[in-house]
Motif scaffolding. Sequence first.
Motif, PDB file in Angstrom:
ATOM      1  N   PRO A 249      28.161  77.679  49.720  1.00 25.95           N
ATOM      2  CA  PRO A 249      27.471  76.079  48.483  1.00 25.95           C
ATOM      3  C   PRO A 249      27.773  75.342  48.856  1.00 25.95           C
ATOM      4  O   PRO A 249      29.655  75.249  49.341  1.00 25.95           O
ATOM      5  N   PRO A 250      27.345  73.795  48.850  1.00 28.24           N
ATOM      6  CA  PRO A 250      28.380  72.883  49.434  1.00 28.24           C
ATOM      7  C   PRO A 250      29.091  72.346  48.908  1.00 28.24           C
ATOM      8  O   PRO A 250      29.873  71.844  48.811  1.00 28.24           O
ATOM      9  N   ALA A 251      29.158  72.828  47.265  1.00 25.55           N
ATOM     10  CA  ALA A 251      30.109  71.964  46.405  1.00 25.55           C
ATOM     11  C   ALA A 251      31.340  73.331  46.705  1.00 25.55           C
ATOM     12  O   ALA A 251      32.535  72.849  46.289  1.00 25.55           O
ATOM     13  N   VAL A 252      31.623  74.378  46.844  1.00 27.21           N
ATOM     14  CA  VAL A 252      32.302  75.038  46.954  1.00 27.21           C
ATOM     15  C   VAL A 252      33.422  75.015  48.731  1.00 27.21           C
ATOM     16  O   VAL A 252      33.707  74.606  49.086  1.00 27.21           O
ATOM     17  N   ARG A 253      32.595  74.640  49.521  1.00 27.90           N
ATOM     18  CA  ARG A 253      32.421  74.230  50.505  1.00 27.90           C
ATOM     19  C   ARG A 253      33.477  73.052  50.914  1.00 27.90           C
ATOM     20  O   ARG A 253      34.572  72.844  51.403  1.00 27.90           O
ATOM     21  N   ALA A 254      33.006  72.356  49.809  1.00 29.67           N
ATOM     22  CA  ALA A 254      33.623  70.715  49.674  1.00 29.67           C
ATOM     23  C   ALA A 254      35.143  70.933  49.140  1.00 29.67           C
ATOM     24  O   ALA A 254      36.246  70.129  49.256  1.00 29.67           O
ATOM     25  N   ALA A 255      34.882  71.609  47.843  1.00 28.17           N
ATOM     26  CA  ALA A 255      36.555  71.799  47.437  1.00 28.17           C
ATOM     27  C   ALA A 255      37.566  73.129  48.086  1.00 28.17           C
ATOM     28  O   ALA A 255      38.254  72.261  48.313  1.00 28.17           O
ATOM     29  N   LEU A 256      37.140  73.584  49.336  1.00 31.18           N
ATOM     30  CA  LEU A 256      37.546  74.140  49.552  1.00 31.18           C
ATOM     31  C   LEU A 256      38.357  73.392  50.727  1.00 31.18           C
ATOM     32  O   LEU A 256      39.353  73.647  50.817  1.00 31.18           O
ATOM     33  N   LEU A 257      37.296  72.401  51.875  1.00 29.59           N
ATOM     34  CA  LEU A 257      37.823  71.728  52.585  1.00 29.59           C
ATOM     35  C   LEU A 257      39.391  71.128  51.945  1.00 29.59           C
ATOM     36  O   LEU A 257      40.029  70.180  53.192  1.00 29.59           O
ATOM     37  N   SER A 258      39.077  70.519  50.767  1.00 29.78           N
ATOM     38  CA  SER A 258      39.393  69.163  50.788  1.00 29.78           C
ATOM     39  C   SER A 258      40.952  69.846  49.684  1.00 29.78           C
ATOM     40  O   SER A 258      42.104  69.832  49.942  1.00 29.78           O
ATOM     41  N   VAL A 259      41.394  71.404  49.894  1.00 36.36           N
ATOM     42  CA  VAL A 259      42.351  72.103  49.315  1.00 36.36           C
ATOM     43  C   VAL A 259      42.976  72.108  50.892  1.00 36.36           C
ATOM     44  O   VAL A 259      43.667  72.217  50.518  1.00 36.36           O
ATOM     45  N   TYR A 260      42.068  72.849  52.098  1.00 34.14           N
ATOM     46  CA  TYR A 260      42.624  73.261  53.705  1.00 34.14           C
ATOM     47  C   TYR A 260      42.973  71.724  53.645  1.00 34.14           C
ATOM     48  O   TYR A 260      44.374  71.793  54.173  1.00 34.14           O
ATOM     49  N   GLU A 261      42.860  70.608  54.374  1.00 33.85           N
ATOM     50  CA  GLU A 261      42.793  69.929  54.184  1.00 33.85           C
ATOM     51  C   GLU A 261      43.889  69.105  53.885  1.00 33.85           C
ATOM     52  O   GLU A 261      44.482  68.382  54.583  1.00 33.85           O
ATOM     53  N   ASN A 262      44.428  69.561  53.065  1.00 35.28           N
ATOM     54  CA  ASN A 262      45.965  69.156  51.843  1.00 35.28           C
ATOM     55  C   ASN A 262      46.975  69.571  51.822  1.00 35.28           C
ATOM     56  O   ASN A 262      47.227  69.492  51.209  1.00 35.28           O
ATOM     57  N   ASP A 263      46.445  70.588  52.848  1.00 34.99           N
ATOM     58  CA  ASP A 263      47.503  71.506  52.422  1.00 34.99           C
ATOM     59  C   ASP A 263      47.952  72.152  50.935  1.00 34.99           C
ATOM     60  O   ASP A 263      48.928  72.405  50.979  1.00 34.99           O
ATOM     61  N   ARG A 264      47.276  72.341  50.213  1.00 33.56           N
ATOM     62  CA  ARG A 264      47.791  72.852  48.710  1.00 33.56           C
ATOM     63  C   ARG A 264      46.978  74.157  48.432  1.00 33.56           C
ATOM     64  O   ARG A 264      46.284  73.963  47.977  1.00 33.56           O
TER      65      ARG A 264
END
Length: 281
Positions: free
Chosen positions: A4-19
């Motif tokens: 789902p787009p919301a999950v994708r956005a949340a995962l992207l933010s986690v991975y992009e910020n290395d958290r």
Amino acid sequence: MLCPPAVRAALLSVYENDRIPHALIFEGGPEQTLALAKWLAQAAVCTAPGVHPCGQCPGCIKAQAGSHPDITLAGGGETGRSFHKEEILALRSDTFIKPNEAPCRVFILQNAQNLSPQAQNALLKVLEEPPASVQFLLTCDRASSLLATVRSRSQIYTLTEAQPPQDDGLAEQIALAVCSSKESGLLYLTAPLLRDKLRLRAVLERLTLLFRDALALRSGGKALLPEDETAYKLAQSLTRAQLYQMTQTTREARGWVERNANTPLMVTVLCARLRSEAAAF
Ligand SMILES: [Zn+2]
């Protein structure tokens, strides 16, 4: 990825910020949650520069074939409490071994709703003091079936709303129509995509997965969606080179969608390319 787009956005933010947390829980259908866990595991062991997973580096190839030494897939049986403490204890000792070739070790715990309470407590010990460079990806039908202590040490993502129901089977029908000698079938099937970018995106993601699965099967590996017959049919009628090219083409088309290309033109070009790739020997 079917996400789902919301999950994708949340995962992207986690991975992009290395958290990236040590444990992620994906709740939803078994096929979808496992596909996402495998995709993230592949991203974690991808060694190419740029966007992960690249799909082409040795790490990605091994992950797709299910043979990467730093990815462990574990799971119990089909019933509750069939995922035993002994299996978790064995994994726990593995977490202290340095990764072989990837930057980290990934443990996928499939059908985590079947973990016995003892197994969950054993897992909790690792999550409380996780070794560096270790990631756990849990898939389950409902995160609420896990102990609160395990949930509180994990990030939970719900995937149930992923695909609109009307898309069921459309990507599969398109994949098979590409290989058929009749062109009219493909035109008819892709017509609903001309004015619906969201649906097109979902179909392209599914097509990429199907061609990639067929390529894995053709190469003697395992499919990410083993219960789907389409990938088996594709693997029987197309060569490895063709499947590789078609995986690349659908992946490239996903890039066109993200860059807001002219949708009708894009669908036409995509169909023409896939047809010529399926026909070329
Ligand atoms: Zn890679």
